[in-house]
Structure formats: structure tokens, C-alpha cells
Scaffold this motif. Structure first.
Motif, PDB file in Angstrom:
ATOM      1  N   LEU A   1      22.382  55.227  76.384  1.00 20.07           N
ATOM      2  CA  LEU A   1      21.226  54.958  75.526  1.00 20.07           C
ATOM      3  C   LEU A   1      20.242  54.042  76.240  1.00 20.07           C
ATOM      4  O   LEU A   1      20.639  53.115  76.941  1.00 20.07           O
ATOM      5  N   LYS A   2      18.957  54.305  76.046  1.00 17.47           N
ATOM      6  CA  LYS A   2      17.931  53.432  76.594  1.00 17.47           C
ATOM      7  C   LYS A   2      17.806  52.183  75.715  1.00 17.47           C
ATOM      8  O   LYS A   2      18.198  52.189  74.540  1.00 17.47           O
ATOM      9  N   PRO A   3      17.247  51.089  76.265  1.00 16.38           N
ATOM     10  CA  PRO A   3      17.191  49.825  75.512  1.00 16.38           C
ATOM     11  C   PRO A   3      16.512  49.948  74.150  1.00 16.38           C
ATOM     12  O   PRO A   3      16.900  49.270  73.196  1.00 16.38           O
ATOM     13  N   GLN A   4      15.504  50.805  74.037  1.00 17.17           N
ATOM     14  CA  GLN A   4      14.797  50.936  72.752  1.00 17.17           C
ATOM     15  C   GLN A   4      15.724  51.441  71.652  1.00 17.17           C
ATOM     16  O   GLN A   4      15.664  50.963  70.512  1.00 17.17           O
ATOM     17  N   LEU A   5      16.591  52.405  71.996  1.00 19.46           N
ATOM     18  CA  LEU A   5      17.506  52.947  70.988  1.00 19.46           C
ATOM     19  C   LEU A   5      18.618  51.954  70.664  1.00 19.46           C
ATOM     20  O   LEU A   5      19.032  51.839  69.503  1.00 19.46           O
ATOM     21  N   ILE A   6      19.080  51.226  71.661  1.00 16.48           N
ATOM     22  CA  ILE A   6      20.086  50.196  71.398  1.00 16.48           C
ATOM     23  C   ILE A   6      19.512  49.115  70.484  1.00 16.48           C
ATOM     24  O   ILE A   6      20.171  48.653  69.555  1.00 16.48           O
ATOM     25  N   ALA A   7      18.247  48.729  70.735  1.00 18.57           N
ATOM     26  CA  ALA A   7      17.601  47.718  69.883  1.00 18.57           C
ATOM     27  C   ALA A   7      17.464  48.222  68.456  1.00 18.57           C
ATOM     28  O   ALA A   7      17.720  47.476  67.490  1.00 18.57           O
ATOM     29  N   ALA A   8      17.075  49.494  68.285  1.00 20.54           N
ATOM     30  CA  ALA A   8      16.968  50.064  66.944  1.00 20.54           C
ATOM     31  C   ALA A   8      18.332  50.122  66.269  1.00 20.54           C
ATOM     32  O   ALA A   8      18.468  49.808  65.076  1.00 20.54           O
ATOM     33  N   PHE A   9      19.344  50.496  67.028  1.00 28.57           N
ATOM     34  CA  PHE A   9      20.715  50.571  66.530  1.00 28.57           C
ATOM     35  C   PHE A   9      21.178  49.207  66.020  1.00 28.57           C
ATOM     36  O   PHE A   9      21.668  49.073  64.888  1.00 28.57           O
ATOM     37  N   ILE A  10      20.980  48.166  66.832  1.00 34.21           N
ATOM     38  CA  ILE A  10      21.383  46.818  66.442  1.00 34.21           C
ATOM     39  C   ILE A  10      20.578  46.338  65.237  1.00 34.21           C
ATOM     40  O   ILE A  10      21.128  45.762  64.287  1.00 34.21           O
ATOM     41  N   GLY A  11      19.255  46.578  65.267  1.00 30.21           N
ATOM     42  CA  GLY A  11      18.396  46.102  64.186  1.00 30.21           C
ATOM     43  C   GLY A  11      18.737  46.721  62.840  1.00 30.21           C
ATOM     44  O   GLY A  11      18.801  46.017  61.824  1.00 30.21           O
ATOM     45  N   VAL A  12      18.968  48.037  62.822  1.00 26.05           N
ATOM     46  CA  VAL A  12      19.275  48.720  61.564  1.00 26.05           C
ATOM     47  C   VAL A  12      20.610  48.237  61.004  1.00 26.05           C
ATOM     48  O   VAL A  12      20.731  47.935  59.806  1.00 26.05           O
ATOM     49  N   ILE A  13      21.634  48.134  61.857  1.00 26.86           N
ATOM     50  CA  ILE A  13      22.952  47.690  61.376  1.00 26.86           C
ATOM     51  C   ILE A  13      22.900  46.237  60.915  1.00 26.86           C
ATOM     52  O   ILE A  13      23.452  45.878  59.870  1.00 26.86           O
ATOM     53  N   ALA A  14      22.231  45.377  61.696  1.00 26.73           N
ATOM     54  CA  ALA A  14      22.147  43.961  61.329  1.00 26.73           C
ATOM     55  C   ALA A  14      21.458  43.790  59.976  1.00 26.73           C
ATOM     56  O   ALA A  14      21.917  43.012  59.127  1.00 26.73           O
ATOM     57  N   MET A  15      20.367  44.523  59.760  1.00 29.84           N
ATOM     58  CA  MET A  15      19.666  44.422  58.478  1.00 29.84           C
ATOM     59  C   MET A  15      20.554  44.905  57.338  1.00 29.84           C
ATOM     60  O   MET A  15      20.590  44.287  56.255  1.00 29.84           O
ATOM     61  N   ALA A  16      21.286  46.006  57.554  1.00 36.43           N
ATOM     62  CA  ALA A  16      22.174  46.517  56.512  1.00 36.43           C
ATOM     63  C   ALA A  16      23.286  45.518  56.193  1.00 36.43           C
ATOM     64  O   ALA A  16      23.643  45.320  55.025  1.00 36.43           O
ATOM     65  N   ILE A  17      23.841  44.879  57.216  1.00 32.31           N
ATOM     66  CA  ILE A  17      24.898  43.890  56.993  1.00 32.31           C
ATOM     67  C   ILE A  17      24.358  42.679  56.232  1.00 32.31           C
ATOM     68  O   ILE A  17      25.008  42.152  55.327  1.00 32.31           O
ATOM     69  N   ILE A  18      23.159  42.224  56.594  1.00 32.53           N
ATOM     70  CA  ILE A  18      22.550  41.078  55.901  1.00 32.53           C
ATOM     71  C   ILE A  18      22.320  41.393  54.432  1.00 32.53           C
ATOM     72  O   ILE A  18      22.637  40.585  53.541  1.00 32.53           O
ATOM     73  N   ILE A  19      21.779  42.577  54.149  1.00 35.63           N
ATOM     74  CA  ILE A  19      21.546  42.971  52.750  1.00 35.63           C
ATOM     75  C   ILE A  19      22.863  43.034  51.991  1.00 35.63           C
ATOM     76  O   ILE A  19      22.967  42.570  50.850  1.00 35.63           O
ATOM     77  N   THR A  20      23.892  43.582  52.631  1.00 34.64           N
ATOM     78  CA  THR A  20      25.207  43.669  51.999  1.00 34.64           C
ATOM     79  C   THR A  20      25.758  42.276  51.690  1.00 34.64           C
ATOM     80  O   THR A  20      26.309  42.038  50.610  1.00 34.64           O
ATOM     81  N   GLY A  21      25.605  41.353  52.632  1.00 37.95           N
ATOM     82  CA  GLY A  21      26.074  39.989  52.412  1.00 37.95           C
ATOM     83  C   GLY A  21      25.383  39.330  51.230  1.00 37.95           C
ATOM     84  O   GLY A  21      26.027  38.694  50.383  1.00 37.95           O
ATOM     85  N   TYR A  22      24.060  39.503  51.151  1.00 38.49           N
ATOM     86  CA  TYR A  22      23.318  38.947  50.012  1.00 38.49           C
ATOM     87  C   TYR A  22      23.766  39.578  48.684  1.00 38.49           C
ATOM     88  O   TYR A  22      23.897  38.876  47.667  1.00 38.49           O
ATOM     89  N   LEU A  23      23.976  40.884  48.673  1.00 39.64           N
ATOM     90  CA  LEU A  23      24.385  41.555  47.445  1.00 39.64           C
ATOM     91  C   LEU A  23      25.735  41.061  46.962  1.00 39.64           C
ATOM     92  O   LEU A  23      25.930  40.790  45.768  1.00 39.64           O
ATOM     93  N   PHE A  24      26.686  40.913  47.887  1.00 39.16           N
ATOM     94  CA  PHE A  24      28.000  40.412  47.506  1.00 39.16           C
ATOM     95  C   PHE A  24      27.912  38.981  46.979  1.00 39.16           C
ATOM     96  O   PHE A  24      28.578  38.628  46.008  1.00 39.16           O
ATOM     97  N   ASN A  25      27.096  38.158  47.611  1.00 40.00           N
ATOM     98  CA  ASN A  25      26.935  36.782  47.137  1.00 40.00           C
ATOM     99  C   ASN A  25      26.276  36.738  45.760  1.00 40.00           C
ATOM    100  O   ASN A  25      26.522  35.825  44.964  1.00 40.00           O
ATOM    101  N   LEU A  26      25.425  37.726  45.494  1.00 40.63           N
ATOM    102  CA  LEU A  26      24.697  37.753  44.222  1.00 40.63           C
ATOM    103  C   LEU A  26      25.595  38.170  43.073  1.00 40.63           C
ATOM    104  O   LEU A  26      25.510  37.617  41.965  1.00 40.63           O
ATOM    105  N   VAL A  27      26.451  39.160  43.309  1.00 34.01           N
ATOM    106  CA  VAL A  27      27.226  39.744  42.198  1.00 34.01           C
ATOM    107  C   VAL A  27      28.628  39.148  42.061  1.00 34.01           C
ATOM    108  O   VAL A  27      29.280  39.366  41.031  1.00 34.01           O
TER     109      VAL A  27
END
Length: 333
Positions: A306-332
Motif C-alpha cells: 500500500l502507498k502511504p496515502q492509503l495507509i493514512a486513510a486506513f489508520i484515520g478511518v479505523i482510529a475515528m471509528a474506535i474513538i466514536i465507539t469509545g465515546y458511545l460506550f462511555n455514554l451508555v
């Protein structure tokens, strides 16, 4: 072979039930440490968790290895081939749970999927689910916290893998896959291997010896860290850093987890100690998922295809999803 299996299972159950009283006897009687003291609690935690987690790990690896004999990489690619976006992402993520390939398999799996004509987004759903919904973590979470926490971990990892794969698929990032991957010839026919149950059991036993031999040091180090946290770190300190009231705790936990590479066997004891000290479930799960799902070694390995742009997108999408999941669990919760 059947009699040997019965004896082995019986010995496993007996050993598992003797761990707690034996750990307490060694700590408080043989060593003479005081109950409730920082050192006593840490030593008891360590002596209990090391054999407990190694036993859980051995039993889990054996069962998963049996399942894995039915899911070769070739058969996995065959099941995913020809599936459209959405359905393919769901199926790929679910297959990622039961076909837990390690990070060293990321490149050959990625190439094999692309060769078979599987869309990029579906491929990433599989590659995200396989390490993130880690079978070691599931069994150890179940053993330490019960089925609710283990179920939340599986559900959140599954949603992350599906949605992240769909997002990556929608972004049309195929141009950021290294050119040589597209030039490779499509693999030939799917090869199946029929095994007897004796052969499957033998392979599972070999997997137990190989994997436990590789991770036992991670287990001991992780439990030692967890024991130190359990016995010596004040509850107020961790609750302030990783509690619900600190809005920045979830993204901070994710950022901390990315470079702190460990396998699930090493991180779960730390997770257990953090939660006992008052850290919130969503923050701790976000930390754990970033450690196992955004593994730095896996990103380095994937750079080969993978080229760096796709790796960056891969990391960014997963990191954002994990952060949202963490907030949701803390909320409920």
C-alpha cells in the motif's frame, strides 16, 4: 485419541479451579505477605493471572486452531469472491472473526484477495476484523469480565470493520495500491485439504505449543504491569485520566495505543487492572482496540503493498471509528 482428550480437558478444569486458592496460599501463607498490602495484592494478582491466562490461552488456541483447519486462505477468498459492497463487507468482517490471521499474513492475504477480484473495501473489512476482533482478547475478556463485555467488544469490532471497509471502498483508493499487486497473475483453482480429526487435533496441539511459546513472555510482562497498577497506582489517578469525566481520554487512549504494540495476551491484563482502578469501559476498550487493531508492525508490513496515502486513510478511518465507539460506550454504560 478420544481418551487422551478427555483426560486433558479434565486436567485443564481441575488446574483452572485450583489457581485462586493456590495463589492466595503462596502469597499470604508461604511468602507471609499481609492481605490488603500493596505488595501482597500485586503478588497475588500476578500469581493468579499468569496461570489463569496461560490456561485460557492454551484452551482457546486449541479450539480456534481446530476451526482454522476448515478455513484456509484459499477457501476464505472463495467465500468472498463475487460479493458486492455491503453484503461483502458484512461477510468479510464475520469471516475475519473466525479466521484470525496474524499481522505477518497481512501482505499475502491482501495480494490473494486482490488477485481474486475482491473489492478493496471488502478486503479491508476482513483485514480490520481479523486482528481487531482477536480471539485471544475475546476469550480473555470473557474470563475476566463476563459475556457482556466480551460481546460488546465483538459487536463494536464488527461494526468498525464493516463501516471502515465500506468507507474505504467508497473513497475509490485503488490507485494507492502498489502497482506490482495489480500486475500479478490471478491465482489458480482453489485447493482444499481434507483432514482427519486426528490430524486436526495434532495440528491444533502444534499450534498451542508454537503460539504459547511465542507469547508467554508478553503474558508475563503484561501481567507484571497489570499487577503493579493493581497494587500501587491510586484509583483516583487512573479514574481522572481514563474516566468518563475527561473528554480527551478516549482520543488520548487511542493515540497511546498505536505505538504501544502488544498482542492481546499482553494488553488484556493491563486492561483488567485499569478497569479495576476506575477507568471507564469505553476508554479502556478504545485503548485495547488501538493496540491490536492499529498495530504498528502490521502497518509497516502493509507498506509493501500500500502507498502511504492509503495507509493514512486506513489508520484515520479505523482510529475515528474506535474513538466514536469509545465515546458511545462511555455514554451508555
Amino acid at each position: 485419541m478420544f481418551a487422551w482428550m478427555v483426560v486433558t480437558v479434565a486436567a485443564w478444569v481441575i488446574a483452572y479451579n485450583l489457581i485462586q486458592p493456590l495463589a492466595n496460599w503462596i502469597t499470604y501463607s508461604a511468602f507471609g505477605l499481609a492481605r490488603g498490602s500493596h505488595l501482597g495484592d500485586s503478588v497475588a494478582f500476578f500469581l493468579y493471572d499468569v496461570p489463569k491466562i496461560l490456561l485460557l490461552l492454551s484452551g482457546m488456541i486449541f479450539l480456534i486452531s481446530i476451526i482454522r483447519t476448515f478455513f484456509s486462505p484459499e477457501r476464505t477468498r472463495a467465500l468472498l469472491g463475487g460479493k458486492r459492497q455491503g453484503i461483502g463487507n458484512v461477510l468479510a468482517a464475520m469471516l475475519g472473526i473466525v479466521t484470525p490471521f496474524c499481522s505477518c499474513s497481512a501482505v499475502p492475504l491482501f495480494i490473494g484477495f486482490v488477485e481474486s477480484g475482491i473489492p478493496l473495501g471488502i478486503t479491508f473489512s476482513f483485514l480490520i476484523a481479523a486482528p481487531t476482533i482477536n480471539e485471544v482478547a475475546v476469550v480473555m475478556l470473557f474470563g475476566l469480565f463476563g459475556w457482556k463485555v466480551a460481546g460488546l467488544y465483538i459487536a463494536s469490532g464488527l461494526v468498525i470493520a464493516i463501516l471502515a471497509g465500506m468507507v474505504i471502498g467508497r473513497l475509490n483508493l485503488e490507485r494507492y495500491v502498489e502497482d506490482f499487486v495489480w500486475k500479478m497473475q490471478v491465482a489458480g483453482g482453489i485447493e482444499g485439504e481434507e483432514l482427519t480429526w486426528s490430524e486436526r487435533i495434532q495440528r491444533a496441539w502444534e499450534s498451542v505449543k508454537e503460539i504459547v511459546g511465542k507469547v508467554w513472555l508478553y503474558v508475563i510482562v503484561g501481567i507484571a504491569v497489570g499487577a503493579s497498577i493493581h497494587g500501587f497506582v491510586p484509583e483516583s489517578a487512573l479514574a481522572g485520566i481514563m474516566g468518563k469525566q475527561a473528554w480527551w481520554s478516549v482520543p488520548a487512549a487511542v493515540l497511546l495505543g498505536v505505538p504501544l504494540y502488544s498482542n492481546a495476551a499482553g494488553v488484556i491484563p493491563i486492561v483488567s487492572a485499569l478497569m479495576e482502578k476506575g477507568a471507564s469501559l469505553g476508554t479502556v476498550l478504545a485503548f485495547m482496540m488501538s493496540v491490536v487493531g492499529l498495530s504498528l508492525p502490521e502497518m509497516i508490513i502493509l507498506r509493501r503493498v500500500l502507498k502511504p496515502q492509503l495507509i493514512a486513510a486506513f489508520i484515520g478511518v479505523i482510529a475515528m471509528a474506535i474513538i466514536i465507539t469509545g465515546y458511545l460506550f462511555n455514554l451508555v454504560l
